[in-house]
Design an enzyme around this catalytic site. Sequence first.
Site, PDB file in Angstrom:
ATOM      1  CG  ASP A 109      -1.919   0.975   1.272  1.00  0.00           C
ATOM      2  OD1 ASP A 109      -1.746   2.051   0.626  1.00  0.00           O
ATOM      3  OD2 ASP A 109      -3.031   1.012   1.850  1.00  0.00           O
ATOM      4  CG  HIS A 110       2.995   4.275  -3.072  1.00  0.00           C
ATOM      5  ND1 HIS A 110       3.854   4.863  -2.524  1.00  0.00           N
ATOM      6  CD2 HIS A 110       3.531   4.130  -4.351  1.00  0.00           C
ATOM      7  CE1 HIS A 110       5.000   5.256  -3.120  1.00  0.00           C
ATOM      8  NE2 HIS A 110       4.866   4.688  -4.400  1.00  0.00           N
ATOM      9  NE  ARG A 111      -4.125   3.757   1.355  1.00  0.00           N
ATOM     10  CZ  ARG A 111      -5.313   3.440   1.837  1.00  0.00           C
ATOM     11  NH1 ARG A 111      -6.254   4.237   2.039  1.00  0.00           N
ATOM     12  NH2 ARG A 111      -5.525   1.991   1.995  1.00  0.00           N
TER      13      ARG A 111
END
Length: 199
Positions: free
Chosen positions: A171-173
């Site tokens: 998850d790039h967040r």
Amino acid sequence: FYVSVDVELDALLALRARWKAAEGDGAPSVNDCLVKAAALALVAVPALNASIDGERLRQYSRVDVGVAVAIRSGLVVPVVRAAERLDLAGVSAALRDLTERARSNKLTPDDYRGGTFTVSNLGMLGVQQFTAILNPPQAGILALGAATPQAVVRDGALAVATRMNATLSADHRVVDGADAARFLGSLKRLLENPLELMA
């Protein structure tokens, strides 16, 4: 986002053959080693041992690894608690217990709750490579393919090595590509130097 690496497993397979000769069916499996390596790689790169809930990021101090298990009715993901603190025999015992209870429909809701990361291994079904879907709210899931003999170049000459593809969905967040690369680098080092799994 997704990041992949190929891992040479010859040293691990040789070590496992020695364990099996000494311990028989009680020896840790390759999957046990993969789960233990993932747990230790999460200790080395704790950014992936996290989750997101709306705008809130939660970093975990304990590595609770969910392990995908195929059963007749579909797929379940029971959790090996504090996998980083268990020795390899402890991971093996926990996985054996969870898998047996999953296949006999005896898991409890607590067995599924609270995973901080997931490992999905389809190698035993002959799958070479796949991309796993994140298990929200976790920041990562590791997809493991089959270990197969492949041609490699070593010191300028062709050789054969047993290799496995490992693909991380992240998850790039929560994490960036550098964290993902460091995690896979740590996983690769541990699996290619399997005595480190016993430390």
